[in-house]
Design a protein around this motif. Structure first.
Motif, PDB file in Angstrom:
ATOM      1  N   ILE A  76      25.805 -10.545   6.824  1.00 40.77           N
ATOM      2  CA  ILE A  76      24.614  -9.968   7.467  1.00 40.77           C
ATOM      3  C   ILE A  76      24.819  -9.808   8.971  1.00 40.77           C
ATOM      4  N   GLY A  77      26.086  -9.811   9.408  1.00 42.42           N
ATOM      5  CA  GLY A  77      26.401  -9.435  10.776  1.00 42.42           C
ATOM      6  C   GLY A  77      26.481 -10.544  11.795  1.00 42.42           C
ATOM      7  N   TYR A  78      26.632 -11.794  11.366  1.00 41.19           N
ATOM      8  CA  TYR A  78      26.708 -12.911  12.307  1.00 41.19           C
ATOM      9  C   TYR A  78      28.137 -13.416  12.443  1.00 41.19           C
ATOM     10  N   GLU A  79      28.593 -13.547  13.690  1.00 38.36           N
ATOM     11  CA  GLU A  79      29.906 -14.102  13.961  1.00 38.36           C
ATOM     12  C   GLU A  79      29.833 -15.635  13.943  1.00 38.36           C
ATOM     13  N   PRO A  80      30.959 -16.300  13.654  1.00 34.49           N
ATOM     14  CA  PRO A  80      30.949 -17.763  13.524  1.00 34.49           C
ATOM     15  C   PRO A  80      30.383 -18.495  14.740  1.00 34.49           C
ATOM     16  N   GLU A  81      30.720 -18.038  15.939  1.00 38.57           N
ATOM     17  CA  GLU A  81      30.240 -18.728  17.136  1.00 38.57           C
ATOM     18  C   GLU A  81      28.712 -18.705  17.211  1.00 38.57           C
ATOM     19  N   LYS A  82      28.125 -17.566  16.903  1.00 36.21           N
ATOM     20  CA  LYS A  82      26.669 -17.450  16.912  1.00 36.21           C
ATOM     21  C   LYS A  82      26.053 -18.319  15.833  1.00 36.21           C
ATOM     22  N   LEU A  83      26.679 -18.332  14.653  1.00 34.03           N
ATOM     23  CA  LEU A  83      26.175 -19.149  13.559  1.00 34.03           C
ATOM     24  C   LEU A  83      26.129 -20.628  13.936  1.00 34.03           C
ATOM     25  N   MET A  84      27.209 -21.102  14.549  1.00 35.77           N
ATOM     26  CA  MET A  84      27.257 -22.514  14.884  1.00 35.77           C
ATOM     27  C   MET A  84      26.198 -22.881  15.931  1.00 35.77           C
ATOM     28  N   GLU A  85      25.924 -21.964  16.847  1.00 33.31           N
ATOM     29  CA  GLU A  85      24.875 -22.200  17.831  1.00 33.31           C
ATOM     30  C   GLU A  85      23.505 -22.256  17.161  1.00 33.31           C
ATOM     31  N   LEU A  86      23.275 -21.397  16.170  1.00 31.87           N
ATOM     32  CA  LEU A  86      21.994 -21.404  15.471  1.00 31.87           C
ATOM     33  C   LEU A  86      21.840 -22.666  14.625  1.00 31.87           C
ATOM     34  N   ASN A  87      22.930 -23.171  14.074  1.00 37.96           N
ATOM     35  CA  ASN A  87      22.866 -24.446  13.360  1.00 37.96           C
ATOM     36  C   ASN A  87      22.349 -25.546  14.278  1.00 37.96           C
ATOM     37  N   LYS A  88      22.868 -25.573  15.498  1.00 31.80           N
ATOM     38  CA  LYS A  88      22.444 -26.595  16.460  1.00 31.80           C
ATOM     39  C   LYS A  88      20.985 -26.390  16.879  1.00 31.80           C
ATOM     40  N   LEU A 114      12.603 -33.205   6.616  1.00 35.18           N
ATOM     41  CA  LEU A 114      12.595 -31.833   7.130  1.00 35.18           C
ATOM     42  C   LEU A 114      13.963 -31.220   6.903  1.00 35.18           C
ATOM     43  N   GLU A 115      14.005 -30.120   6.155  1.00 31.49           N
ATOM     44  CA  GLU A 115      15.263 -29.426   5.863  1.00 31.49           C
ATOM     45  C   GLU A 115      15.469 -28.279   6.847  1.00 31.49           C
ATOM     46  N   SER A 116      16.652 -28.189   7.394  1.00 33.55           N
ATOM     47  CA  SER A 116      16.936 -27.134   8.371  1.00 33.55           C
ATOM     48  C   SER A 116      17.048 -25.773   7.696  1.00 33.55           C
ATOM     49  N   PRO A 117      16.741 -24.701   8.417  1.00 29.16           N
ATOM     50  CA  PRO A 117      16.844 -23.347   7.868  1.00 29.16           C
ATOM     51  C   PRO A 117      18.279 -22.823   7.935  1.00 29.16           C
ATOM     52  N   THR A 118      19.231 -23.639   7.498  1.00 28.86           N
ATOM     53  CA  THR A 118      20.654 -23.296   7.661  1.00 28.86           C
ATOM     54  C   THR A 118      21.394 -23.247   6.329  1.00 28.86           C
ATOM     55  N   TRP A 119      20.649 -23.064   5.245  1.00 28.50           N
ATOM     56  CA  TRP A 119      21.229 -23.108   3.898  1.00 28.50           C
ATOM     57  C   TRP A 119      22.421 -22.162   3.736  1.00 28.50           C
ATOM     58  N   VAL A 120      22.342 -20.959   4.270  1.00 21.07           N
ATOM     59  CA  VAL A 120      23.455 -20.001   4.148  1.00 21.07           C
ATOM     60  C   VAL A 120      24.050 -19.676   5.519  1.00 21.07           C
ATOM     61  N   ALA A 121      23.960 -20.623   6.453  1.00 21.28           N
ATOM     62  CA  ALA A 121      24.500 -20.409   7.805  1.00 21.28           C
ATOM     63  C   ALA A 121      25.956 -20.842   7.864  1.00 21.28           C
ATOM     64  N   ASN A 122      26.760 -20.308   6.944  1.00 14.19           N
ATOM     65  CA  ASN A 122      28.201 -20.559   6.962  1.00 14.19           C
ATOM     66  C   ASN A 122      28.941 -19.244   7.167  1.00 14.19           C
ATOM     67  N   ARG A 123      30.226 -19.335   7.422  1.00 14.06           N
ATOM     68  CA  ARG A 123      31.019 -18.193   7.891  1.00 14.06           C
ATOM     69  C   ARG A 123      30.891 -16.952   6.992  1.00 14.06           C
ATOM     70  N   ASP A 124      31.147 -17.076   5.714  1.00 11.16           N
ATOM     71  CA  ASP A 124      31.150 -15.908   4.838  1.00 11.16           C
ATOM     72  C   ASP A 124      29.756 -15.332   4.629  1.00 11.16           C
ATOM     73  N   ARG A 125      28.784 -16.208   4.419  1.00  4.95           N
ATOM     74  CA  ARG A 125      27.422 -15.723   4.186  1.00  4.95           C
ATOM     75  C   ARG A 125      26.852 -15.104   5.464  1.00  4.95           C
ATOM     76  N   GLY A 126      27.221 -15.673   6.622  1.00  2.00           N
ATOM     77  CA  GLY A 126      26.762 -15.109   7.883  1.00  2.00           C
ATOM     78  C   GLY A 126      27.393 -13.761   8.174  1.00  2.00           C
ATOM     79  N   LYS A 127      28.687 -13.649   7.882  1.00  2.00           N
ATOM     80  CA  LYS A 127      29.395 -12.388   8.124  1.00  2.00           C
ATOM     81  C   LYS A 127      28.770 -11.241   7.345  1.00  2.00           C
TER      82      LYS A 127
END
Length: 290
Positions: free
Chosen positions: A66-78, A51-64
């Protein structure tokens, strides 16, 4: 998963990111449905599932972008890993691996300024550190276009004592988007990391694009997986596509089964751009019938 959600199911994926689906119940239901479909294929054909997680582009630059801050991104990774762990409870006795999907910092098909290995390690350590706090089984670096970024991801995973898999993407000529031969890229990563990667894969390319580069040579023993495109289109053509090119599910299954028959240590097979559960089912059927 992303092309299936976007083209087949009509789901809006800003920045081609699927992790925003974790923020709504409807989105989580879609992700759970995808995991369940994979589990059902595994049960039907008596094969293990990654099972692959839906986090392929859930990193700082790619998240920024589309409007996601790093703290939110890391929570979504978890949250992504937690959702997959829940899905694994439905697998029964068949082996199920929880893979945290880590993608490139830049465009996978046309990377701009390339990072050094040290820069890549520092950059990807942020996401991998968050994933290390979960019950993930391994880190998978997907659609990587040049060795230095792969080296950085491997080193970051090693820092957190996590197994890691590296999947390079190749163009229609079987070479990485930067022009490097696959053999050289794998050898460079291994030399810089003391062979720490568990294995390597090829992903986001049709078998016709790389089959001729697979030879009975020592480096090929490091390739244990292929996650193939259904489409024979180039990456540039895929970027411009407005409709899904699903190719031929039965043909794709047979092509991957042939590769596995020639190189029996290639034990991880799956689908990338243009594929859906029809392709996954055909891959499982073709390989099990050998």
């Amino acid at each position: 998963m992303e092309t299936d959600l976007l083209f087949t199911q009509g789901v809006n994926l800003p920045g081609f990111a699927s992790y925003p689906l974790l923020e709504t119940q409807e989105g989580r239901d879609r992700l759970n449905g995808y995991f369940q479909d994979l589990i059902d294929v595994g049960k039907k054909h008596d094969v293990g599932v990654i099972l692959e997680s839906p986090t392929w582009v859930a990193n700082r630059d790619r998240g920024k972008s589309i409007g996601y801050e790093p703290e939110k991104l890391m929570e979504l990774n978890k949250q992504a890993v937690a959702l997959m762990c829940e899905a694994r409870t439905r697998m029964g006795d068949l082996p199920t691996v929880i893979s945290a999907n880590v993608g490139p910092r830049d465009d996978a098909y046309a990377p701009g300024e390339q990072m050094s290995a040290d820069e890549a390690e520092a950059y990807h350590s942020e996401q991998i550190a968050a994933l290390a706090e979960t019950d993930v089984d391994l880190i998978s670096g997907y659609t990587l276009a040049y060795p230095a970024e792969a080296i950085g991801i491997v080193r970051a995973a090693k820092r957190f004592n996590l197994p890691v898999v590296i999947a390079f993407t190749v163009e229609t000529d079987g070479r990485l988007p930067t022009g490097a031969p696959l053999e050289e890229a794998i050898s460079e990563v291994d030399a810089a990391t003391d062979n720490y990667a568990t294995y390597f894969m090829i992903n986001c390319a049709h078998p016709d694009h790389f089959r001729s580069t697979l030879t009975d040579a020592p480096w090929m023993k490091r390739v244990h997986g292929i996650v193939a495109n259904a489409s024979r289109c180039s990456h540039a053509e895929l970027d411009e596509a407005e409709e899904l090119d699903a190719g031929n599910p039965s043909e794709l299954g047979k092509q991957l089964a042939e590769i596995r028959q020639t190189f029996p240590w290639v034990s991880v097979l799956g689908g990338c751009c243009g594929t859906d559960m029809r392709h996954i089912s055909n891959i499982a059927l073709a390989t099990k019938s050998q």
